[in-house]
Design a protein around this motif. Structure first.
Motif, PDB file in Angstrom:
ATOM      1  N   SER A 269      59.077  84.248  64.552  1.00 31.77           N
ATOM      2  CA  SER A 269      58.349  84.377  65.820  1.00 31.77           C
ATOM      3  C   SER A 269      58.178  83.030  66.508  1.00 31.77           C
ATOM      4  O   SER A 269      57.505  82.931  67.533  1.00 31.77           O
ATOM      5  CB  SER A 269      56.971  85.013  65.579  1.00 31.77           C
ATOM      6  N   GLY A 270      58.781  81.970  65.899  1.00 32.22           N
ATOM      7  CA  GLY A 270      58.751  80.665  66.528  1.00 32.22           C
ATOM      8  C   GLY A 270      57.512  79.849  66.259  1.00 32.22           C
ATOM      9  O   GLY A 270      57.254  78.855  66.959  1.00 32.22           O
ATOM     10  N   ARG A 271      56.729  80.216  65.250  1.00 27.39           N
ATOM     11  CA  ARG A 271      55.478  79.501  64.970  1.00 27.39           C
ATOM     12  C   ARG A 271      55.563  78.629  63.713  1.00 27.39           C
ATOM     13  O   ARG A 271      54.559  78.143  63.211  1.00 27.39           O
ATOM     14  CB  ARG A 271      54.344  80.515  64.824  1.00 27.39           C
ATOM     15  N   GLY A 272      56.786  78.420  63.205  1.00 28.42           N
ATOM     16  CA  GLY A 272      56.947  77.655  61.982  1.00 28.42           C
ATOM     17  C   GLY A 272      56.479  76.225  62.100  1.00 28.42           C
ATOM     18  O   GLY A 272      55.763  75.707  61.214  1.00 28.42           O
ATOM     19  N   VAL A 273      56.853  75.558  63.168  1.00 24.98           N
ATOM     20  CA  VAL A 273      56.439  74.163  63.358  1.00 24.98           C
ATOM     21  C   VAL A 273      54.933  74.074  63.533  1.00 24.98           C
ATOM     22  O   VAL A 273      54.261  73.215  62.940  1.00 24.98           O
ATOM     23  CB  VAL A 273      57.166  73.548  64.570  1.00 24.98           C
ATOM     24  N   GLU A 274      54.394  74.974  64.365  1.00 26.82           N
ATOM     25  CA  GLU A 274      52.947  74.972  64.630  1.00 26.82           C
ATOM     26  C   GLU A 274      52.146  75.070  63.343  1.00 26.82           C
ATOM     27  O   GLU A 274      51.098  74.414  63.191  1.00 26.82           O
ATOM     28  CB  GLU A 274      52.642  76.142  65.564  1.00 26.82           C
ATOM     29  N   LEU A 275      52.626  75.874  62.385  1.00 28.97           N
ATOM     30  CA  LEU A 275      51.887  76.081  61.147  1.00 28.97           C
ATOM     31  C   LEU A 275      52.443  75.244  59.982  1.00 28.97           C
ATOM     32  O   LEU A 275      52.164  75.512  58.826  1.00 28.97           O
ATOM     33  CB  LEU A 275      51.896  77.572  60.800  1.00 28.97           C
ATOM     34  N   ARG A 276      53.232  74.227  60.345  1.00 30.32           N
ATOM     35  CA  ARG A 276      53.690  73.220  59.392  1.00 30.32           C
ATOM     36  C   ARG A 276      54.495  73.793  58.232  1.00 30.32           C
ATOM     37  O   ARG A 276      54.358  73.368  57.086  1.00 30.32           O
ATOM     38  CB  ARG A 276      52.501  72.417  58.858  1.00 30.32           C
ATOM     39  N   ILE A 277      55.329  74.749  58.529  1.00 31.06           N
ATOM     40  CA  ILE A 277      56.270  75.241  57.522  1.00 31.06           C
ATOM     41  C   ILE A 277      57.450  74.288  57.508  1.00 31.06           C
ATOM     42  O   ILE A 277      57.958  73.877  58.554  1.00 31.06           O
ATOM     43  CB  ILE A 277      56.717  76.679  57.858  1.00 31.06           C
ATOM     44  N   SER A 278      57.898  73.899  56.334  1.00 31.90           N
ATOM     45  CA  SER A 278      58.922  72.865  56.222  1.00 31.90           C
ATOM     46  C   SER A 278      60.206  73.264  56.931  1.00 31.90           C
ATOM     47  O   SER A 278      60.544  74.451  57.036  1.00 31.90           O
ATOM     48  CB  SER A 278      59.218  72.562  54.756  1.00 31.90           C
ATOM     49  N   ASP A 279      60.929  72.225  57.392  1.00 26.64           N
ATOM     50  CA  ASP A 279      62.186  72.470  58.082  1.00 26.64           C
ATOM     51  C   ASP A 279      63.183  73.190  57.177  1.00 26.64           C
ATOM     52  O   ASP A 279      63.963  74.030  57.638  1.00 26.64           O
ATOM     53  CB  ASP A 279      62.780  71.144  58.558  1.00 26.64           C
ATOM     54  N   VAL A 280      63.173  72.841  55.888  1.00 32.68           N
ATOM     55  CA  VAL A 280      64.101  73.455  54.942  1.00 32.68           C
ATOM     56  C   VAL A 280      63.858  74.963  54.858  1.00 32.68           C
ATOM     57  O   VAL A 280      64.794  75.771  54.900  1.00 32.68           O
ATOM     58  CB  VAL A 280      63.976  72.796  53.551  1.00 32.68           C
ATOM     59  N   VAL A 281      62.588  75.343  54.728  1.00 33.65           N
ATOM     60  CA  VAL A 281      62.247  76.761  54.634  1.00 33.65           C
ATOM     61  C   VAL A 281      62.606  77.488  55.930  1.00 33.65           C
ATOM     62  O   VAL A 281      63.171  78.589  55.919  1.00 33.65           O
ATOM     63  CB  VAL A 281      60.756  76.939  54.299  1.00 33.65           C
ATOM     64  N   GLN A 282      62.274  76.873  57.053  1.00 32.98           N
ATOM     65  CA  GLN A 282      62.584  77.505  58.337  1.00 32.98           C
ATOM     66  C   GLN A 282      64.085  77.735  58.485  1.00 32.98           C
ATOM     67  O   GLN A 282      64.517  78.806  58.922  1.00 32.98           O
ATOM     68  CB  GLN A 282      62.082  76.635  59.488  1.00 32.98           C
ATOM     69  N   GLU A 283      64.874  76.743  58.137  1.00 33.60           N
ATOM     70  CA  GLU A 283      66.317  76.867  58.249  1.00 33.60           C
ATOM     71  C   GLU A 283      66.840  77.971  57.343  1.00 33.60           C
ATOM     72  O   GLU A 283      67.721  78.758  57.716  1.00 33.60           O
ATOM     73  CB  GLU A 283      66.989  75.542  57.914  1.00 33.60           C
ATOM     74  N   ARG A 284      66.287  78.053  56.096  1.00 28.94           N
ATOM     75  CA  ARG A 284      66.731  79.078  55.158  1.00 28.94           C
ATOM     76  C   ARG A 284      66.402  80.475  55.677  1.00 28.94           C
ATOM     77  O   ARG A 284      67.232  81.391  55.607  1.00 28.94           O
ATOM     78  CB  ARG A 284      66.083  78.853  53.786  1.00 28.94           C
ATOM     79  N   VAL A 285      65.199  80.660  56.219  1.00 32.54           N
ATOM     80  CA  VAL A 285      64.794  81.970  56.751  1.00 32.54           C
ATOM     81  C   VAL A 285      65.693  82.373  57.920  1.00 32.54           C
ATOM     82  O   VAL A 285      66.165  83.514  58.008  1.00 32.54           O
ATOM     83  CB  VAL A 285      63.318  81.946  57.177  1.00 32.54           C
ATOM     84  N   ARG A 286      65.976  81.434  58.806  1.00 33.61           N
ATOM     85  CA  ARG A 286      66.806  81.761  59.965  1.00 33.61           C
ATOM     86  C   ARG A 286      68.242  82.076  59.542  1.00 33.61           C
ATOM     87  O   ARG A 286      68.889  82.980  60.080  1.00 33.61           O
ATOM     88  CB  ARG A 286      66.782  80.604  60.974  1.00 33.61           C
ATOM     89  N   GLU A 287      68.746  81.334  58.563  1.00 32.05           N
ATOM     90  CA  GLU A 287      70.110  81.576  58.083  1.00 32.05           C
ATOM     91  C   GLU A 287      70.226  82.962  57.463  1.00 32.05           C
ATOM     92  O   GLU A 287      71.183  83.715  57.718  1.00 32.05           O
ATOM     93  CB  GLU A 287      70.492  80.492  57.068  1.00 32.05           C
ATOM     94  N   VAL A 288      69.209  83.328  56.636  1.00 32.47           N
ATOM     95  CA  VAL A 288      69.219  84.641  55.986  1.00 32.47           C
ATOM     96  C   VAL A 288      69.110  85.760  57.027  1.00 32.47           C
ATOM     97  O   VAL A 288      69.825  86.769  56.961  1.00 32.47           O
ATOM     98  CB  VAL A 288      68.083  84.743  54.945  1.00 32.47           C
ATOM     99  N   SER A 289      68.232  85.578  58.005  1.00 30.57           N
ATOM    100  CA  SER A 289      68.044  86.634  59.018  1.00 30.57           C
ATOM    101  C   SER A 289      69.323  86.854  59.814  1.00 30.57           C
ATOM    102  O   SER A 289      69.690  87.991  60.132  1.00 30.57           O
ATOM    103  CB  SER A 289      66.892  86.267  59.954  1.00 30.57           C
ATOM    104  N   GLU A 290      70.032  85.755  60.100  1.00 30.41           N
ATOM    105  CA  GLU A 290      71.285  85.888  60.858  1.00 30.41           C
ATOM    106  C   GLU A 290      72.365  86.531  59.999  1.00 30.41           C
ATOM    107  O   GLU A 290      73.113  87.395  60.471  1.00 30.41           O
ATOM    108  CB  GLU A 290      71.730  84.514  61.332  1.00 30.41           C
ATOM    109  N   ARG A 291      72.438  86.147  58.751  1.00 27.82           N
ATOM    110  CA  ARG A 291      73.455  86.687  57.863  1.00 27.82           C
ATOM    111  C   ARG A 291      73.245  88.174  57.612  1.00 27.82           C
ATOM    112  O   ARG A 291      74.203  88.954  57.558  1.00 27.82           O
ATOM    113  CB  ARG A 291      73.439  85.906  56.543  1.00 27.82           C
TER     114      ARG A 291
END
Length: 369
Positions: A27-49
Motif C-alpha cells: 500500500s506504499g507505507r513501507g518507508v513511513e513505517l520503517r520497514i527495511s528496504d530488503v524486506v520491501q523489495e522481497r515483498v514486491r518481487e514476490v507479489s509481481e512474480r
C-alpha cells in the motif's frame, strides 16, 4: 497457485513476512513505517512474480466507494445511432478513475429491474438509466435512495400516472436528467428557413397544430412547439402538416409525394428526423425536382448518412457523446453530495448543434418577417 486468485496471505507466506507487513509494503507505507528496504523489495518481487492484484472491491468498500458505476439502457448499446451516449459515459468515467458496467434491457421493465438489482448487489456507487429516444419516465422504486441520473429522459412529476409495469415512485426533485434541447432545435430550424426567405413551409412527421405528434415522442412534441412558436412570432403559418406514426424513409416519401403533387416546387420542408428526409429526397427526385433548388429541407438527428446525401442534408445533431459525459458528471456530483448545476434544476438541456450542409436554398426574400 493454479487458477485460484493470489491473496495477500499468499504473498506474505512466500516472502516470509506477516500479512500486515505485506499489506503495508504494497500500500506504499513501507518507508513511513520503517520497514527495511530488503524486506520491501522481497515483498514486491514476490507479489509481481505471483501475479498478486489488490481486491478493489474490498478496498472500495472500506473506503465507502467501489469506484464503479452502472449504465442501464433500453437499446442504446445495440444501436448504431446512439452508441456515442455510451462512448461519452465510458470516457468520462475512465478519466475520473471509475469503471462502467453496462446492461441492456431492450425496453423490458422486468429485465431492467433484474439488471438494477444485479448492479446494486455489486455495490455500484450510482446508476445511469439511459434511453435510446427521449421519453418521459418515472424513477423505479428500487432507485429511490440510490444516486441516479435519467439520461435522455424527462422525469415524470410527482403523482403522474404511468404504465403500472414501470413500478413508478415519486421522482425526487433533484434527480438530474440530461436531455437534448429539442425545443430550441425546433425554434432554430424554423428560424433557419425564415432567415433564408422561405414562407411556404411544411411540416413532415407531425401535424401543423400543437399536440399533433405521434404518442410518446418527447422529441416530436418539443420540436413542434419550438417550430410553431417561431413561425407564429413571424406571422407565418405552416402550409401543411403531415403526421406520421412512424418516422421512416417510406413515410417521408409518401408524405412528400402528396405534398408536391398538391403544391409543386418552391416549398420548404421541416422533416422531424433524417430518415423522413431520406424519403423526402426520393420523392423530390421522382417528381423531377431537385434539392435545394426546388425544395429546401432541414431536419433533425444528424444520421450518419446525412452527410453522404447529395446535396448533404442540413440537420440538427443529437449531442450523444456530450450527453453521456454529462450523465457521468452529474452522477458523480450526486454521489459526492454536490447540488445539481444549475440548482435545483432537474433537466439539463444540451444544445443540438447545426450541421449546415446544402439542402436549404435562399430565396432572395431573407429577413422579410
Amino acid at each position: 497457485m493454479g487458477r485460484r486468485r493470489v491473496t495477500l496471505a499468499d504473498v506474505a507466506r512466500e516472502a516470509g513476512v506477516s500479512s500486515t507487513t505485506a499489506s503495508l509494503v504494497l500500500s506504499g507505507r513501507g518507508v513511513e513505517l520503517r520497514i527495511s528496504d530488503v524486506v520491501q523489495e522481497r515483498v514486491r518481487e514476490v507479489s509481481e512474480r505471483l501475479g498478486w492484484r489488490p481486491n478493489i472491491v474490498s478496498v472500495g468498500l472500506r473506503r465507502g466507494s467501489s469506484r464503479t458505476l452502472g449504465f442501464i439502457s433500453d437499446t442504446v448499446a445495440t444501436s448504431q445511432l446512439a452508441g456515442d451516449l455510451i462512448k461519452g459515459a465510458l470516457e468520462a468515467a475512465h478519466e475520473r478513475g471509475y469503471m462502467l458496467f453496462i446492461g441492456e434491457s431492450e425496453g423490458d421493465p422486468q429485465l431492467e429491474a433484474e439488471l438494477t438489482d444485479a448492479l446494486l448487489d455489486r455495490q455500484v456507487d450510482g446508476i445511469i438509466l439511459g434511453s435510446m429516444f427521449t421519453l418521459d419516465r418515472a424513477l423505479p422504486a428500487a432507485l429511490e435512495h440510490v444516486p441516479t441520473v435519467l439520461l435522455n429522459a424527462l422525469p415524470l412529476p410527482a403523482g403522474a400516472s404511468v404504465a403500472p409495469s414501470l413500478v413508478p415512485s415519486l421522482v425526487p426533485s433533484l434527480v438530474p436528467s440530461p436531455v437534448p434541447d429539442e425545443l430550441e432545435a425546433g425554434r432554430a430550424a424554423a428560424r433557419l428557413l425564415l432567415d433564408a426567405g422561405h414562407r411556404s413551409i411544411h411540416i413532415v412527421g407531425a401535424g401543423a397544430h400543437p399536440g399533433q405528434t405521434p404518442p410518446g415522442t418527447v422529441a416530436g412534441r418539443e420540436r413542434l412547439v419550438g417550430i410553431l412558436e417561431v413561425l407564429a412570432a413571424a406571422g407565418v403559418e405552416p402550409v401543411s402538416g403531415h403526421l406520421c406514426t412512424e418516422w421512416l424513409p417510406p413515410d417521408g416519401y409518401r408524405a412528400v409525394s402528396r405534398l408536391l403533387a398538391e403544391h409543386g416546387p418552391g416549398q420548404a420542408l421541416i422533416t422531424f428526423n433524417d430518415r423522413l428526409a431520406f424519403g423526402a429526397y426520393q420523392a423530390v427526385q421522382e417528381a423531377g425536382l431537385s434539392v435545394p433548388e426546388d425544395v429546401s429541407i432541414v431536419s433533425f438527428d444528424d444520421h450518419p448518412l446525412a452527410g453522404w446525401l447529395r446535396p448533404g442534408l442540413t440537420t440538427f445533431a443529437i449531442p450523444h457523446e456530450a450527453l453521456g459525459r454529462r450523465a457521468v458528471e452529474l452522477l458523480l456530483a450526486t454521489i459526492d453530495g454536490q447540488p445539481a448545476v444549475p440548482a435545483p434544476a432537474t433537466e439539463h438541456r444540451l444544445p443540438m448543434p447545426l450541421r449546415e450542409r446544402h439542402s436549404v436554398a435562399r430565396t432572395g426574400r431573407e429577413g422579410q418577417r
